[in-house]
Design a protein around this motif. Structure first.
Motif, PDB file in Angstrom:
ATOM      1  N   ALA A 110       0.848  -1.192   0.000  1.00  0.00           N
ATOM      2  CA  ALA A 110       0.000   0.000   0.000  1.00  0.00           C
ATOM      3  C   ALA A 110       0.879   1.236   0.000  1.00  0.00           C
ATOM      4  CB  ALA A 110      -0.912   0.011   1.230  1.00  0.00           C
ATOM      5  N   ARG A 111       0.312   2.356  -0.478  1.00  0.00           N
ATOM      6  CA  ARG A 111       1.024   3.625  -0.397  1.00  0.00           C
ATOM      7  C   ARG A 111       0.011   4.764  -0.308  1.00  0.00           C
ATOM      8  NH1 ARG A 111       2.160   2.830  -6.121  1.00  0.00           N
ATOM      9  NH2 ARG A 111       1.004   4.358  -7.367  1.00  0.00           N
ATOM     10  N   MET A 112       0.494   5.874   0.209  1.00  0.00           N
ATOM     11  CA  MET A 112      -0.333   7.069   0.322  1.00  0.00           C
ATOM     12  C   MET A 112       0.508   8.269  -0.100  1.00  0.00           C
ATOM     13  SD  MET A 112      -2.281   8.712   3.636  1.00  0.00           S
ATOM     14  CE  MET A 112      -3.854   7.901   3.421  1.00  0.00           C
ATOM     15  N   SER A 113      -0.050   9.084  -0.962  1.00  0.00           N
ATOM     16  CA  SER A 113       0.665  10.264  -1.435  1.00  0.00           C
ATOM     17  C   SER A 113       0.565  11.388  -0.414  1.00  0.00           C
ATOM     18  CB  SER A 113       0.082  10.730  -2.765  1.00  0.00           C
ATOM     19  OG  SER A 113      -1.195  11.305  -2.550  1.00  0.00           O
ATOM     20  N   SER A 114       1.318  12.441  -0.658  1.00  0.00           N
ATOM     21  CA  SER A 114       1.262  13.590   0.238  1.00  0.00           C
ATOM     22  C   SER A 114      -0.116  14.232   0.223  1.00  0.00           C
ATOM     23  CB  SER A 114       2.322  14.616  -0.159  1.00  0.00           C
ATOM     24  OG  SER A 114       2.146  15.015  -1.508  1.00  0.00           O
ATOM     25  N   GLY A 115      -0.831  14.043  -0.863  1.00  0.00           N
ATOM     26  CA  GLY A 115      -2.167  14.603  -0.965  1.00  0.00           C
ATOM     27  C   GLY A 115      -3.252  13.721  -0.384  1.00  0.00           C
ATOM     28  N   GLY A 116      -2.892  12.515   0.029  1.00  0.00           N
ATOM     29  CA  GLY A 116      -3.856  11.640   0.681  1.00  0.00           C
ATOM     30  C   GLY A 116      -4.429  10.537  -0.192  1.00  0.00           C
ATOM     31  N   SER A 117      -4.062  10.503  -1.473  1.00  0.00           N
ATOM     32  CA  SER A 117      -4.582   9.424  -2.315  1.00  0.00           C
ATOM     33  C   SER A 117      -3.877   8.117  -1.950  1.00  0.00           C
ATOM     34  CB  SER A 117      -4.384   9.749  -3.789  1.00  0.00           C
ATOM     35  OG  SER A 117      -3.025   9.895  -4.087  1.00  0.00           O
ATOM     36  N   THR A 118      -4.636   7.029  -2.042  1.00  0.00           N
ATOM     37  CA  THR A 118      -4.112   5.734  -1.624  1.00  0.00           C
ATOM     38  C   THR A 118      -4.180   4.721  -2.758  1.00  0.00           C
ATOM     39  OG1 THR A 118      -6.284   5.072  -0.776  1.00  0.00           O
ATOM     40  CG2 THR A 118      -4.760   6.093   0.781  1.00  0.00           C
ATOM     41  N   HIS A 119      -3.349   3.718  -2.640  1.00  0.00           N
ATOM     42  CA  HIS A 119      -3.332   2.628  -3.605  1.00  0.00           C
ATOM     43  C   HIS A 119      -2.971   1.361  -2.861  1.00  0.00           C
ATOM     44  CE1 HIS A 119      -3.042   0.629  -7.431  1.00  0.00           C
ATOM     45  NE2 HIS A 119      -1.810   0.243  -7.175  1.00  0.00           N
ATOM     46  N   TYR A 120      -3.693   0.271  -3.150  1.00  0.00           N
ATOM     47  CA  TYR A 120      -3.495  -0.989  -2.451  1.00  0.00           C
ATOM     48  C   TYR A 120      -3.272  -2.145  -3.419  1.00  0.00           C
ATOM     49  CZ  TYR A 120      -5.479   1.415   1.621  1.00  0.00           C
ATOM     50  OH  TYR A 120      -5.717   2.287   2.649  1.00  0.00           O
TER      51      TYR A 120
END
Length: 115
Positions: A49-59
């Motif tokens: 998983a990851r989260m960008s500085s803007g808050g978008s996520t990906h799993y």
């Protein structure tokens, strides 16, 4: 220099939960994204998983609906809430913090899901 400190791993029964933390410290000006990877015995390290500085996520598909990534920008800390754990989740979990132009890896924390 940037240091990452991971915590929260351990042994849990199937169906249980764990929360991993990754705190970044040192010369930090701007964190781009924060993420988690894992490596099971005999397998390659894989994205979780990851989260960008803007808050978008990906799993990764197998953890969707069970894992939740979050971050506290004020503390430069990322979290991975893991619910409904299954034995296939057993691995060493590593956090990754991207502070351009470098990627920084945590030391890893063991997660074991077993009855």
């Amino acid at each position: 220099q940037v240091q990452l400190e991971e915590s929260g791993g351990g042994l849990v029964q199937p169906g249980g939960s764990l929360r991993l933390s990754c705190a970044a410290s040192g010369s930090i000006f701007s964190i781009n994204y924060m993420g988690w990877y894992r490596q099971a015995p005999g397998k390659q390290r894989e994205f979780v998983a990851r989260m960008s500085s803007g808050g978008s996520t990906h799993y990764e598909d197998s953890v969707k609906g069970r894992f939740t990534i979050s971050r506290d920008n004020a503390k430069n800390t990322a979290y991975l809430q893991m619910n409904s754990l299954i034995p296939e989740d057993t691995a060493v979990y590593y956090c990754l913090v991207q502070i351009p132009p470098h990627d920084y890896w945590g030391q890893g924390t063991q997660v074991t899901v077993s009855s």
